[in-house]
Write an enzyme that holds these catalytic residues in place. Structure first.
Site, mmCIF file in Angstrom:
data_model
loop_
_atom_site.group_PDB
_atom_site.id
_atom_site.type_symbol
_atom_site.label_atom_id
_atom_site.label_comp_id
_atom_site.label_asym_id
_atom_site.label_seq_id
_atom_site.Cartn_x
_atom_site.Cartn_y
_atom_site.Cartn_z
ATOM 1 N N GLY A 57 58.674 -110.335 -25.205
ATOM 2 C CA GLY A 57 57.306 -110.584 -25.635
ATOM 3 C C GLY A 57 56.500 -109.314 -25.800
ATOM 4 N N GLY A 97 50.358 -106.826 -34.112
ATOM 5 C CA GLY A 97 51.767 -106.874 -34.492
ATOM 6 C C GLY A 97 52.328 -105.480 -34.699
ATOM 7 N N THR A 139 61.101 -114.666 -30.635
ATOM 8 C CA THR A 139 62.406 -115.297 -30.838
ATOM 9 C C THR A 139 62.897 -115.886 -29.522
ATOM 10 N N CYS A 149 63.457 -100.137 -26.494
ATOM 11 C CA CYS A 149 64.242 -101.369 -26.725
ATOM 12 C C CYS A 149 64.331 -101.628 -28.223
ATOM 13 N N ALA A 192 67.538 -102.476 -30.817
ATOM 14 C CA ALA A 192 67.640 -103.672 -31.665
ATOM 15 C C ALA A 192 67.660 -103.298 -33.148
ATOM 16 N N ARG A 193 66.854 -102.305 -33.527
ATOM 17 C CA ARG A 193 66.812 -101.897 -34.945
ATOM 18 C C ARG A 193 68.165 -101.335 -35.388
ATOM 19 N N MET A 253 72.929 -114.879 -59.836
ATOM 20 C CA MET A 253 74.270 -115.012 -60.426
ATOM 21 C C MET A 253 74.841 -116.421 -60.241
ATOM 22 N N GLU A 262 60.630 -106.201 -36.112
ATOM 23 C CA GLU A 262 61.200 -104.926 -35.614
ATOM 24 C C GLU A 262 60.637 -103.738 -36.384
HETATM 25 P P1 TGC Z 1 53.827 -93.276 -29.985
HETATM 26 O O1 TGC Z 1 52.585 -92.654 -29.450
HETATM 27 O O2 TGC Z 1 54.398 -92.804 -31.271
HETATM 28 O O3 TGC Z 1 54.961 -93.197 -28.879
HETATM 29 C C1 TGC Z 1 54.743 -93.607 -27.531
HETATM 30 C C2 TGC Z 1 55.923 -93.152 -26.722
HETATM 31 O O4 TGC Z 1 57.107 -93.863 -27.140
HETATM 32 C C3 TGC Z 1 58.089 -92.947 -27.659
HETATM 33 N N1 TGC Z 1 58.648 -93.607 -28.854
HETATM 34 C C4 TGC Z 1 59.868 -94.137 -28.899
HETATM 35 N N2 TGC Z 1 60.865 -94.168 -28.012
HETATM 36 C C5 TGC Z 1 62.001 -94.810 -28.363
HETATM 37 N N3 TGC Z 1 62.173 -95.403 -29.549
HETATM 38 C C6 TGC Z 1 61.191 -95.406 -30.478
HETATM 39 N N4 TGC Z 1 61.372 -96.027 -31.641
HETATM 40 C C7 TGC Z 1 59.982 -94.747 -30.167
HETATM 41 N N5 TGC Z 1 58.807 -94.549 -30.836
HETATM 42 C C8 TGC Z 1 58.016 -93.848 -30.023
HETATM 43 C C9 TGC Z 1 57.328 -91.683 -27.997
HETATM 44 O O5 TGC Z 1 58.155 -90.571 -27.947
HETATM 45 C C10 TGC Z 1 56.280 -91.683 -26.894
HETATM 46 O O6 TGC Z 1 56.902 -91.260 -25.689
HETATM 47 P P2 TGC Z 1 56.084 -90.425 -24.578
HETATM 48 O O7 TGC Z 1 57.112 -90.046 -23.577
HETATM 49 O O8 TGC Z 1 55.478 -89.264 -25.314
HETATM 50 O O9 TGC Z 1 55.059 -91.362 -24.044
HETATM 51 O O10 TGC Z 1 53.584 -94.837 -30.041
HETATM 52 P P3 TGC Z 1 52.623 -95.650 -30.938
HETATM 53 O O11 TGC Z 1 52.061 -96.756 -30.142
HETATM 54 O O12 TGC Z 1 51.667 -94.755 -31.672
HETATM 55 O O13 TGC Z 1 53.706 -96.247 -31.968
HETATM 56 C C11 TGC Z 1 53.425 -96.347 -33.267
HETATM 57 C C12 TGC Z 1 54.465 -97.203 -34.004
HETATM 58 C C13 TGC Z 1 53.796 -97.712 -35.255
HETATM 59 C C14 TGC Z 1 55.646 -96.343 -34.401
HETATM 60 C C15 TGC Z 1 54.976 -98.369 -33.109
HETATM 61 O O14 TGC Z 1 53.907 -99.070 -32.589
HETATM 62 C C16 TGC Z 1 55.863 -99.332 -33.862
HETATM 63 O O15 TGC Z 1 57.080 -99.131 -33.998
HETATM 64 N N6 TGC Z 1 55.292 -100.483 -34.359
HETATM 65 C C17 TGC Z 1 56.048 -101.575 -34.917
HETATM 66 C C18 TGC Z 1 56.003 -102.760 -33.956
HETATM 67 C C19 TGC Z 1 57.319 -103.446 -33.856
HETATM 68 O O16 TGC Z 1 58.337 -102.988 -34.317
HETATM 69 N N7 TGC Z 1 57.313 -104.583 -33.192
HETATM 70 C C20 TGC Z 1 58.547 -105.303 -32.963
HETATM 71 C C21 TGC Z 1 58.329 -106.450 -32.004
HETATM 72 S S1 TGC Z 1 59.848 -107.074 -31.361
HETATM 73 C C22 TGC Z 1 60.528 -107.887 -32.652
HETATM 74 O O17 TGC Z 1 60.098 -107.888 -33.756
HETATM 75 C C23 TGC Z 1 61.769 -108.593 -32.318
HETATM 76 S S2 TGC Z 1 62.470 -109.445 -33.608
HETATM 77 C C24 TGC Z 1 64.034 -109.406 -32.999
HETATM 78 C C25 TGC Z 1 64.948 -110.359 -33.486
HETATM 79 O O18 TGC Z 1 64.716 -111.594 -33.508
HETATM 80 O O19 TGC Z 1 66.043 -109.870 -33.873
HETATM 81 P P1 FAD Z 2 50.725 -106.989 -39.321
HETATM 82 O O1 FAD Z 2 50.938 -105.880 -38.364
HETATM 83 O O2 FAD Z 2 49.422 -107.693 -39.286
HETATM 84 O O3 FAD Z 2 50.990 -106.433 -40.792
HETATM 85 C C1 FAD Z 2 50.531 -107.111 -41.983
HETATM 86 C C2 FAD Z 2 50.841 -106.191 -43.167
HETATM 87 O O4 FAD Z 2 50.093 -104.969 -43.034
HETATM 88 C C3 FAD Z 2 52.312 -105.794 -43.261
HETATM 89 O O5 FAD Z 2 52.716 -105.758 -44.600
HETATM 90 C C4 FAD Z 2 52.333 -104.382 -42.663
HETATM 91 O O6 FAD Z 2 53.392 -103.594 -43.181
HETATM 92 C C5 FAD Z 2 50.977 -103.857 -43.117
HETATM 93 N N1 FAD Z 2 50.464 -102.782 -42.255
HETATM 94 C C6 FAD Z 2 50.163 -102.842 -40.934
HETATM 95 N N2 FAD Z 2 49.751 -101.651 -40.484
HETATM 96 C C7 FAD Z 2 49.811 -100.804 -41.535
HETATM 97 C C8 FAD Z 2 49.528 -99.419 -41.727
HETATM 98 N N3 FAD Z 2 49.142 -98.642 -40.711
HETATM 99 N N4 FAD Z 2 49.686 -98.898 -42.963
HETATM 100 C C9 FAD Z 2 50.118 -99.657 -44.002
HETATM 101 N N5 FAD Z 2 50.400 -100.965 -43.887
HETATM 102 C C10 FAD Z 2 50.247 -101.532 -42.674
HETATM 103 N N6 FAD Z 2 57.881 -109.966 -31.911
HETATM 104 C C11 FAD Z 2 58.244 -109.859 -30.602
HETATM 105 O O7 FAD Z 2 57.566 -109.200 -29.814
HETATM 106 N N7 FAD Z 2 59.383 -110.464 -30.134
HETATM 107 C C12 FAD Z 2 60.176 -111.217 -30.924
HETATM 108 O O8 FAD Z 2 61.202 -111.737 -30.463
HETATM 109 C C13 FAD Z 2 59.811 -111.375 -32.305
HETATM 110 N N8 FAD Z 2 60.540 -112.190 -33.119
HETATM 111 C C14 FAD Z 2 60.080 -112.467 -34.383
HETATM 112 C C15 FAD Z 2 60.703 -113.470 -35.142
HETATM 113 C C16 FAD Z 2 60.180 -113.810 -36.389
HETATM 114 C C17 FAD Z 2 60.820 -114.937 -37.160
HETATM 115 C C18 FAD Z 2 59.066 -113.111 -36.917
HETATM 116 C C19 FAD Z 2 58.516 -113.434 -38.287
HETATM 117 C C20 FAD Z 2 58.470 -112.111 -36.181
HETATM 118 C C21 FAD Z 2 58.937 -111.805 -34.895
HETATM 119 N N9 FAD Z 2 58.272 -110.880 -34.082
HETATM 120 C C22 FAD Z 2 58.641 -110.718 -32.765
HETATM 121 C C23 FAD Z 2 57.027 -110.274 -34.541
HETATM 122 C C24 FAD Z 2 57.212 -109.111 -35.502
HETATM 123 O O9 FAD Z 2 57.684 -107.985 -34.844
HETATM 124 C C25 FAD Z 2 55.864 -108.845 -36.203
HETATM 125 O O10 FAD Z 2 55.660 -109.921 -37.104
HETATM 126 C C26 FAD Z 2 55.842 -107.507 -36.908
HETATM 127 O O11 FAD Z 2 55.855 -106.445 -35.992
HETATM 128 C C27 FAD Z 2 54.617 -107.364 -37.834
HETATM 129 O O12 FAD Z 2 53.434 -107.709 -37.198
HETATM 130 P P2 FAD Z 2 52.411 -108.757 -37.878
HETATM 131 O O13 FAD Z 2 53.204 -109.951 -38.290
HETATM 132 O O14 FAD Z 2 51.303 -108.954 -36.935
HETATM 133 O O15 FAD Z 2 51.918 -108.059 -39.189
#
Ligand code: TGC
Ligand code: FAD
Length: 387
Positions: free
Chosen positions: A129, A136, A163, A241, A245-246, A340, A366
């Site tokens: 979570g 997001g 998920t 984490c 996963a990515r 296709m 992710e």
């Molecule tokens: P930032 O200030 O850049 O970094 C904070 C600290 O974290 C370290 N770090 C990382 N470490 C490992 N892996 C990474 N990818 C890392 N990215 C950053 C960094 O070095 C720093 O460490 P320290 O020691 O200096 O404290 O962090 P930020 O908050 O500004 O991050 C910005 C950003 C946009 C990159 C980050 O928030 C991000 O990746 N946002 C996307 C959110 C996301 O991916 N959510 C996924 C939710 S889970 C999900 O979707 C599960 S679906 C799975 C499924 O069903 O398969």
């Molecule tokens: P938003 O962050 O609101 O983004 C909306 C749009 O704005 C996107 O096109 C994005 O690219 C764009 N955007 C956002 N910020 C910027 C920026 N700075 N510059 C330019 N464009 C930007 N999360 C979990 O924690 N655990 C899970 O197990 C998990 N499973 C999931 C399963 C499914 C089926 C789905 C759909 C999502 C899941 N997620 C999970 C959540 C997922 O990680 C988020 O949906 C994702 O991180 C995007 O967040 P959001 O949907 O709030 O979109």
């Protein structure tokens, strides 16, 4: 199966065995009725235990009954599962990379001993979570709070798009610890049958339909201090984490694209129009040539990532590049495969449109495609666009 530059010729016997086991599992247990599960919005019953029995959860970790297979073997496993359906790979990657990995990397000995064996066998199901309704792409702005009260923490807030939350026994919940200076993000193990926890299912999905997704509501949930992951504090906890996963998703997307390619190739050989197989026309051959090329370049990228991960040189930005590239590739190729197949391509009888719909989620979760673009942009310029 498409392996145009013979990357799999270099696999060792364990890697081949894992690839073949997963391929057989997908052929026997997933392909026959995944279309029905997708239509009905259900996850195949009993599949978590079956996958656990086959060792599909975090096999790249070692100890607590986990074998510590190579990163290539782990990647091939994700590739084969996603050739079946992204929802099946998702179930395995959430359990392994997002639940077992944080316990393994940041947990206490007691937490590891309690959870890793039963998560590994699928006897217990976990979820992760991080995402919240209002946060997001920017999870660091999360509102979920954990307040210390004696030797307990009281959690309140809500997570969404999680998920497996409706079927999970335990959730790794990321929350701000308001009792510490600057309220750092900490990881908490929350059993879902605890008072104050709710896990409503999200039903309206048009993508990832064979995967269960839900919310996690936390209303003054009291958990013992021992449930905090003791060995990490700050956003690097959840973000580490996500890197695990990515990595699996970058491999998995290749599997989905390969399945689309193989379906389109077979269809192009069988389907006749104007007196010959459509695969004999130049336009269809051009589509197959392009698909094979895109899939092969994506395969090369993940095989290289596996080598870097194995020797400890993999950076999160490398993973961002592969997740971004390979998922976009799979999304594009699924659409071409679908076209296709003509009219038949819009049904659940064939996989490409299902993969195409799933890829809309994989492109978004992710880290969205845009967010990975910005992570790469920061790495290449030294300037963060999202601060
Ligand atoms: P930032 O200030 O850049 O970094 C904070 C600290 O974290 C370290 N770090 C990382 N470490 C490992 N892996 C990474 N990818 C890392 N990215 C950053 C960094 O070095 C720093 O460490 P320290 O020691 O200096 O404290 O962090 P930020 O908050 O500004 O991050 C910005 C950003 C946009 C990159 C980050 O928030 C991000 O990746 N946002 C996307 C959110 C996301 O991916 N959510 C996924 C939710 S889970 C999900 O979707 C599960 S679906 C799975 C499924 O069903 O398969
Ligand atoms: P938003 O962050 O609101 O983004 C909306 C749009 O704005 C996107 O096109 C994005 O690219 C764009 N955007 C956002 N910020 C910027 C920026 N700075 N510059 C330019 N464009 C930007 N999360 C979990 O924690 N655990 C899970 O197990 C998990 N499973 C999931 C399963 C499914 C089926 C789905 C759909 C999502 C899941 N997620 C999970 C959540 C997922 O990680 C988020 O949906 C994702 O991180 C995007 O967040 P959001 O949907 O709030 O979109």
């Amino acid at each position: 199966m498409l392996d145009y530059v013979a990357l799999e010729a270099d696999l060792d016997s364990e890697e081949r065995m894992i690839r073949d086991t997963a391929r057989e599992f997908v052929d026997d247990r997933i392909r026959p009725d995944i279309g029905t599960h997708f239509e009905e919005g259900t996850f195949p019953e009993g599949l978590m235990a079956e996958m656990g029995e086959l060792g599909f959860f975090a096999p790249n970790l070692e100890g607590y009954g986990l074998p510590g297979v190579s990163e290539t073997a782990y990647g091939l496993l994700m590739q084969e599962l996603e050739a079946g359906d992204s929802g099946i790979r998702s179930a395995a990657s959430v359990q392994g990379a997002l639940v077992m990995y944080p316990i393994y990397a940041f947990g206490s000995d007691e937490q590891k001993e309690e959870w890793l064996p039963k998560l590994g066998t699928g006897e217990a199901v976990g979820c992760f979570g991080l995402t919240e309704p209002e946060h997001g792409s920017d999870p660091a702005s999360m509102e979920t709070r954990a307040e210390k009260d004696g030797d307990e923490y009281v959690l309140s807030g809500s997570k969404t798009w999680i998920t497996n939350s409706p079927v999970a026994d335990v959730a790794v919940v990321w929350a701000r610890d308001t009792s510490a200076d600057e309220s750092p993000v900490r990881g908490f193990l929350v059993e879902t049958d605890h008072d104050g926890v709710s896990t409503n299912k999200i039903d309206e999905k048009l993508s990832m339909r064979a995967s269960i997704t839900g919310e996690i509501g936390l209303s003054d949930v009291r958990i013992p201090e021992e449930n905090v992951l003791p060995n990490v504090s700050g956003m690097k906890g959840p973000l580490s984490c996500l890197t695990q996963a990515r990595y699996g998703i970058a491999w998995g997307a290749v599997g989905a694209a390969r399945d689309c390619f193989e379906t389109a190739r077979a269809y192009a050989s069988d389907r006749e129009q104007f007196g010959k197989p459509i695969g004999g026309f130049q336009i269809q051959q051009q589509k197959l040539a392009e698909m094979a090329t895109q899939i092969t370049t994506s395969q090369l990228l993940v095989h290289r990532l596996a080598d870097l991960k194995e020797r400890g040189d993999l950076r999160p930005q490398h993973v961002s590049m592969a997740k971004r590239n390979n998922v976009r590739m799979a999304r594009d190729q699924a659409r071409i495969a679908r076209e296709m197949l003509g009219g038949n391509g819009i049904t659940t009888d064939y996989s490409p449109m299902r993969h195409m719909a799933n890829m809309e989620t994989v492109y978004t979760y992710e880290g969205t495609h845009d967010i990975h673009t910005l992570i790469l942009g920061q790495d290449l310029t030294g300037i963060a666009a999202f601060e």
